[in-house]
Scaffold this motif. Structure first.
Motif, PDB file in Angstrom:
ATOM      1  N   GLY A  18       0.705  -1.129  -0.092  1.00  0.00           N
ATOM      2  CA  GLY A  18       0.036   0.113  -0.085  1.00  0.00           C
ATOM      3  C   GLY A  18       0.623   1.260   0.061  1.00  0.00           C
ATOM      4  O   GLY A  18       0.410   2.294  -0.535  1.00  0.00           O
ATOM      5  N   TYR A  19       2.103   1.310   0.614  1.00  0.00           N
ATOM      6  CA  TYR A  19       2.730   2.612   0.380  1.00  0.00           C
ATOM      7  C   TYR A  19       3.885   2.589  -0.479  1.00  0.00           C
ATOM      8  O   TYR A  19       4.580   1.469  -0.754  1.00  0.00           O
ATOM      9  N   GLU A  57       0.252   6.701   0.034  1.00  0.00           N
ATOM     10  CA  GLU A  57      -0.390   5.516   0.477  1.00  0.00           C
ATOM     11  C   GLU A  57      -1.748   5.167  -0.261  1.00  0.00           C
ATOM     12  O   GLU A  57      -2.485   5.871  -0.509  1.00  0.00           O
ATOM     13  N   LYS A  59      -4.855   3.343  -0.658  1.00  0.00           N
ATOM     14  CA  LYS A  59      -5.836   2.718   0.348  1.00  0.00           C
ATOM     15  C   LYS A  59      -6.906   1.803  -0.247  1.00  0.00           C
ATOM     16  O   LYS A  59      -7.330   1.304   0.163  1.00  0.00           O
ATOM     17  N   LYS A  83      -1.053  -4.131  -5.803  1.00  0.00           N
ATOM     18  CA  LYS A  83      -1.058  -4.359  -4.549  1.00  0.00           C
ATOM     19  C   LYS A  83      -1.534  -5.569  -3.770  1.00  0.00           C
ATOM     20  O   LYS A  83      -2.419  -6.163  -4.166  1.00  0.00           O
TER      21      LYS A  83
END
Length: 86
Positions: A18-19, A57, A59, A83
């Motif tokens: 996610g990052y 990020e 999300k 992701k």
């Protein structure tokens, strides 16, 4: 030259949890790279501007995304980002 353009900016890690971090090779490390992340349906799920070494990020749910990045000189790079939450 094309090899210089290829590495103008890079995003990592990929796959990501996610990052996502971005590095660029512009002389001005505060130069902004505009980011647009699209899902597989073409809907924008993230928009922002990053400087060298900064991150964002994602999300959204796990899956594959298209990342469009535009540098201050107009150079555009399109990457696939995966992701996977762990």
């Amino acid at each position: 030259n094309e090899s210089n353009n290829f590495s103008r900016f890079n995003f990592f890690p990929n796959p990501t949890n996610g990052y996502i971090k971005m590095r660029h090779n512009y002389d001005n490390k505060n130069a902004l790279v505009m980011i647009n992340v699209l899902d597989i349906f073409g809907k924008s799920v993230y928009k922002g501007a990053l400087t060298d070494g900064s991150s964002f990020e994602l999300k959204s749910p796990d899956g594959m995304y298209i990342l469009e990045a535009t540098g201050p000189d107009g150079f555009v790079k399109i990457d696939k980002i995966v992701k996977i939450s762990r």
